[in-house]
Design a protein around this motif. Sequence first.
Motif, PDB file in Angstrom:
ATOM      1  N   ASN A 212       0.824  -1.206   0.000  1.00 50.12           N
ATOM      2  CA  ASN A 212       0.000   0.000   0.000  1.00 50.12           C
ATOM      3  C   ASN A 212       0.857   1.254   0.000  1.00 50.12           C
ATOM      4  O   ASN A 212       0.407   2.314  -0.421  1.00 50.12           O
ATOM      5  N   ASN A 233      -1.938   3.849  -2.998  1.00 51.23           N
ATOM      6  CA  ASN A 233      -3.364   4.175  -3.151  1.00 51.23           C
ATOM      7  C   ASN A 233      -3.556   5.568  -3.726  1.00 51.23           C
ATOM      8  O   ASN A 233      -4.437   5.789  -4.566  1.00 51.23           O
ATOM      9  N   LYS A 236      -2.724   5.427  -7.420  1.00 49.22           N
ATOM     10  CA  LYS A 236      -3.815   4.801  -8.185  1.00 49.22           C
ATOM     11  C   LYS A 236      -4.988   5.760  -8.323  1.00 49.22           C
ATOM     12  O   LYS A 236      -5.644   5.810  -9.374  1.00 49.22           O
TER      13      LYS A 236
END
Length: 243
Positions: A212, A233, A236
């Motif tokens: 992550n 994250n 993304k």
Amino acid sequence: LAEAQADLAGLPEALKAWGRASTLPGEINRLTAAIAELGAVNLAALDELTQSRERKDYLDRPAADLTEALTTLESAIRQIDRESRELLQQTFDIVNANFGKLFPALFGGGQARLILTGEEILDSGVQVIAQPPGKRNTSIHLLSGGEKALTATSLVFALFQINPAPFCLLDEVDAPLDDPNTERFCKLVREMSAETQFLFISHNKITMELANQLIGITMQEPGVSRVVAVDINEVKFKAARLL
């Protein structure tokens, strides 16, 4: 005879029971010599006996306490050993079952188990028997580096499933793994991350994609290190917005 407080009435019968009177002088001489060998009478013997008895009674009490304490300690040791055997056997069975499930999950097949190397579980060792897919059943010492790494990871994760720790640190566990094994390793880490936070050091791109957040150490110039952090994250999310 009167001074010796002899039983005058019983003397005739005693003499008859003794036998020949000619043997009496010899017996008298023997008794006289025996009395002489005893030496002087110790008039303080009764007092010494009393003191010795008191000393013995004084020592008997702590000796009895020590005996009772020893009995209690031995009973406690037996109880601890009995409970330790039960708990250790239960834990061993659970770890062995978890190990048997995680090993084929990481290897994509095969089987593995733990066996005790002694009759007494408290003194027994543990041997790892592993059989990767396509290989015969063998000891872990005969496996390759990557197979040993996966087997050890299976065993560690089997222990984690008994009492999951809040953190797990893995230092280049995936270094000897090929891509298919790395993918299975990442899949298992992803499943276990629901209960445990994993911190792992890796140079493998497949493993990095699992994270992550990435924290890298770079050296832009000799002797000067720099920490680079990337929130996967967030990356993304930004990429999704651009698309």
